[in-house]
Design a protein around this motif. Structure first.
Motif, PDB file in Angstrom:
ATOM      1  N   HIS A   1       2.614  -0.924  -3.271  1.00 20.59           N
ATOM      2  CA  HIS A   1       2.833  -0.216  -2.012  1.00 20.59           C
ATOM      3  C   HIS A   1       3.519  -1.105  -0.974  1.00 20.59           C
ATOM      4  O   HIS A   1       4.449  -0.668  -0.288  1.00 20.59           O
ATOM      5  N   SER A   2       3.113  -2.358  -0.852  1.00 24.37           N
ATOM      6  CA  SER A   2       3.729  -3.258   0.131  1.00 24.37           C
ATOM      7  C   SER A   2       5.201  -3.508  -0.197  1.00 24.37           C
ATOM      8  O   SER A   2       6.030  -3.649   0.698  1.00 24.37           O
TER       9      SER A   2
ATOM     10  N   GLU B   1       7.222  -0.477   1.052  1.00 25.66           N
ATOM     11  CA  GLU B   1       7.453  -0.475   2.492  1.00 25.66           C
ATOM     12  C   GLU B   1       8.609  -1.400   2.855  1.00 25.66           C
ATOM     13  O   GLU B   1       9.468  -1.061   3.652  1.00 25.66           O
TER      14      GLU B   1
ATOM     15  N   ASP C   1      11.815   0.297   1.615  1.00 22.00           N
ATOM     16  CA  ASP C   1      12.158   1.428   2.480  1.00 22.00           C
ATOM     17  C   ASP C   1      12.785   0.960   3.786  1.00 22.00           C
ATOM     18  O   ASP C   1      13.778   1.533   4.256  1.00 22.00           O
ATOM     19  N   ASP C   2      12.216  -0.064   4.388  1.00 21.61           N
ATOM     20  CA  ASP C   2      12.770  -0.603   5.625  1.00 21.61           C
ATOM     21  C   ASP C   2      14.200  -1.101   5.418  1.00 21.61           C
ATOM     22  O   ASP C   2      15.084  -0.832   6.232  1.00 21.61           O
TER      23      ASP C   2
END
Length: 109
Positions: free
Chosen positions: A89-90, A93, A96-97
């Motif tokens: 998950h990290s 993120e 995605d950024d």
């Protein structure tokens, strides 16, 4: 194209590719990413662009090498097909950024 925005976009694309390949935070040094991903034939053109930017010409309209431009766009398009199932998950993120930054930079040109 605007040299500054192109270089920001290229860095974001290279970082996203590094994350996709290595599943870890990309290196801080741009040169490390360049050596890993930029074709040898385009390093000279990229170095000229970096030198021009460092001399204060970053906001000028400057012709980007067509091969370097095509390479950047192709890498960006390949990254859009990355399977997210293997990422934590990290990692997602972070990825995605970077993808948001890439889209905003390339769409501003």
């Amino acid at each position: 194209s605007n040299a500054k925005y192109f270089l920001y976009g290229l860095r974001a694309v290279l970082c996203a590719q590094f994350i996709s390949d290595q599943k870890q935070v990309p290196p801080v040094l741009f040169d490390t990413l360049v050596k890993r991903y930029i074709p040898e034939s385009e390093v000279f053109a990229l170095n000229r662009l970096l030198e021009y930017k460092s001399l204060g010409g970053e906001k000028d309209q400057l012709e980007i090498s067509p091969v370097l431009w095509d390479f950047s766009i192709a890498m960006f398009e390949r990254l859009q097909t990355v399977s997210f199932e293997r990422f934590r998950h990290s990692d997602l993120e972070c990825y995605d950024d970077l993808m948001r930054k890439i889209v905003s930079i390339f769409s501003s040109n």
